[in-house]
Design a protein around this motif. Structure first.
Motif, PDB file in Angstrom:
ATOM      1  N   TYR A   1       0.793  -1.274   0.140  1.00 57.54           N
ATOM      2  CA  TYR A   1       0.012  -0.026  -0.068  1.00 57.54           C
ATOM      3  C   TYR A   1       0.954   1.236  -0.036  1.00 57.54           C
ATOM      4  O   TYR A   1       0.366   2.228  -0.456  1.00 57.54           O
ATOM      5  N   SER A   2       2.219   1.140   0.321  1.00 52.59           N
ATOM      6  CA  SER A   2       3.084   2.242   0.423  1.00 52.59           C
ATOM      7  C   SER A   2       3.729   2.340  -1.048  1.00 52.59           C
ATOM      8  O   SER A   2       4.790   3.045  -1.189  1.00 52.59           O
ATOM      9  N   LEU A   3       3.362   1.678  -1.900  1.00 52.50           N
ATOM     10  CA  LEU A   3       4.039   1.458  -3.218  1.00 52.50           C
ATOM     11  C   LEU A   3       4.277   2.562  -3.862  1.00 52.50           C
ATOM     12  O   LEU A   3       5.158   2.997  -4.597  1.00 52.50           O
ATOM     13  N   GLN A   4       3.001   3.684  -3.823  1.00 54.32           N
ATOM     14  CA  GLN A   4       3.066   4.811  -4.563  1.00 54.32           C
ATOM     15  C   GLN A   4       4.141   5.756  -3.981  1.00 54.32           C
ATOM     16  O   GLN A   4       4.867   6.799  -4.863  1.00 54.32           O
ATOM     17  N   SER A   5       4.058   5.807  -2.732  1.00 56.39           N
ATOM     18  CA  SER A   5       5.483   6.516  -2.088  1.00 56.39           C
ATOM     19  C   SER A   5       6.678   6.034  -2.528  1.00 56.39           C
ATOM     20  O   SER A   5       7.683   6.871  -2.567  1.00 56.39           O
ATOM     21  N   PHE A   6       6.970   4.784  -2.452  1.00 57.90           N
ATOM     22  CA  PHE A   6       8.121   4.140  -2.965  1.00 57.90           C
ATOM     23  C   PHE A   6       8.463   4.597  -4.189  1.00 57.90           C
ATOM     24  O   PHE A   6       9.675   4.964  -4.636  1.00 57.90           O
ATOM     25  N   TYR A   7       7.609   4.481  -5.165  1.00 53.08           N
ATOM     26  CA  TYR A   7       7.565   4.745  -6.584  1.00 53.08           C
ATOM     27  C   TYR A   7       8.047   6.224  -6.710  1.00 53.08           C
ATOM     28  O   TYR A   7       9.168   6.428  -7.494  1.00 53.08           O
ATOM     29  N   LEU A   8       7.390   7.210  -5.876  1.00 57.04           N
ATOM     30  CA  LEU A   8       7.866   8.416  -6.311  1.00 57.04           C
ATOM     31  C   LEU A   8       9.174   8.905  -5.719  1.00 57.04           C
ATOM     32  O   LEU A   8       9.870  10.054  -6.107  1.00 57.04           O
TER      33      LEU A   8
END
Ligand code: NDP
Length: 419
Positions: free
Chosen positions: A272-279
């Protein structure tokens, strides 16, 4: 009569198996960690395009780190300690099959605030929180090991509990399936409720803590602030309304086994933290119009999600609640009624609709260069469609013709006019 009925039902084996039965459960046990690792590896690549799939797999040595495992265990016990704090009210859950009602302490929001304070102090004292980003895969693997150990413990202890304490769907007699789906409904060590604790604490607070730490590595960009702000709202809301979890499927129906243990301790914090990890490695610019559009979308989703969940929770706790007297209901043979107007008369799962609108708003800030940050909305749509189908089956069994009448009056399940 009711007593005999429930005793008979509880010793019967669960015959209707979910998630593809024994074979499905067997594959899911391996598929979930594999997907987690692939997502994190893909996200770590400079070019996370699908053309670069599959990513190079690291050796087992590289993903195991005893210090990281120690920190994951420490996190789990720190959250357990906060859960034991004698602050906050104590409420009763819904009646169990035995008629008994379990007591739950509502102090999740305090745990969240105290965790934020500890993280803030650590940051202020110069503790290198970027260690988590640098060892992200190692942290996820350690959390996987912890979830497997917990699931094994849950399975073994369930062999000694009375039949009436087993989840209705978790007693098939097949070791693999029951290990996956969870046998015991409310495993407790004295008053410490393991499922209730894991549902909201180590994973959910872990998720926003990870996102916060990842956010600190960014400029911070507006895209990162949006993603983190939205997810912070979601988690703070879940903890503020902690009591509402007591009427959800996870607490009322599902046993506690690998499926929920892995979901709570690994899937939620690390995917669920993938978007932050991606950014962190793939920044995305946002125009002001786009920024306002995404915020509006998230607020609409949040309103629908919160209102639907609060209404259903209040109605289940007190059907005579004067605040709900304007809503129409359908009586059922069980004595419970179904809401059939307001949001629950718009679609049959308005809470899922709101959740999905928010999920979209969390992915959009990542732009359109890659599909990876959209994993969450794709996965979540599949999860909630499948969950809705499971719930419909249960409700049809429970409420029979009253449920059919509800479906006749409220035609769509999640997406009005579509599905
Ligand atoms: P619900 O909270 O929707 O619970 C479903 C139950 O509600 C039914 O079994 C039935 O139980 C009762 N119900 C259904 N229709 C009505 C009605 N018309 N009137 C009154 N009661 C009704 O399901 P979930 O536990 O799946 O979801 C809870 C929330 O958690 C949702 O917002 C969902 O989006 C979210 N969620 C989030 C996840 C995540 O990973 N972020 C994962 C899963 C869920 P009964 O009649 O027995 O009370």
């Amino acid at each position: 009569i009711a007593d005999n009925f429930f005793r008979k039902v509880s010793v019967e084996r669960s015959t209707e198996l979910e998630f593809g039965g024994r074979i499905g459960a067997f594959f899911m046990i391996f598929l979930l960690p594999t997907i987690t690792v692939i997502l994190l590896l893909m996200c770590s690549q400079k070019d996370p395009s699908l053309m670069n799939f599959p990513p190079a797999l690291p050796s087992l040595d590289a993903v195991w780190d005893v210090q990281v495992f120690g920190l994951v265990v420490l996190w789990f016990f720190f959250q357990a300690l906060l859960y034991l704090l004698p602050v906050g009210k104590v409420v009763e859950g819904l009646p169990l099959r035995s008629g008994k009602r379990l007591k739950y302490r509502i102090n999740g929001f305090y745990a969240f605030i105290l965790t934020a304070l500890v993280l803030g102090v650590a940051h202020y004292q110069g503790v290198d929180l970027s260690y988590i980003h640098a060892n992200f895969l190692q942290f996820s693997v350690s959390a996987m090991i912890l979830s497997v150990l917990l699931s094994l413990y849950l399975y073994v202890r369930s062999c000694w509990v009375p039949q009436e304490d087993l989840a209705p769907a978790g007693n098939s007699g097949n070791v693999i399936y029951d290990f996956f789906i969870g046998r015991e409904l409310n495993p407790r060590i004295k008053s410490f409720d393991l499922k209730y604790f894991c549902e909201l604490r180590p994973g959910l607070i872990g998720w926003v803590s990870i996102s916060y730490i990842l956010g600190k590595l960014d400029a911070p960009s507006p895209a990162m602030m949006l993603v983190n702000g939205f997810q912070l709202l979601y988690v703070a809301d879940a903890l503020w309304n902690e009591e509402a979890i007591l009427t959800t499927i996870d607490i009322v129906h599902d046993g506690f086994g690998y499926m929920l243990a892995f979901g709570d301790l690994v899937w939620v914090p690390f995917t669920y933290s993938l978007q932050s990890f991606y950014l962190v490695n793939h920044p995305s610019a946002l125009s002001l119009t786009w920024l306002v559009t995404i915020i509006t979308l998230n607020l609409i989703g949040y309103f629908v999600f919160r209102k639907a969940n609060s209404q259903k929770n209040a109605f289940r706790r007190n059907p005579a609640d004067p605040k709900l007297s304007h809503l129409r209901t359908i009586p059922t043979a069980t004595g419970k009624s179904l809401l059939v107007s307001g949001l629950w008369g718009f679609v049959r799962h308005p809470n899922y609709l709101g959740d999905l609108i928010m999920a979209l708003a969390w992915s959009l800030p990542c732009g359109f260069s890659h599909i990876l940050p959209y994993f969450y909305i794709v996965y979540f749509t599949c999860l909630l469609i499948h969950r809705d189908a499971r719930d419909e089956k249960q409700c049809r069994r429970k409420y029979g013709s009253a449920w059919n009448e509800y479906c006749r009056q409220v035609r769509y399940r999640i997406f009005p006019g579509i599905y």
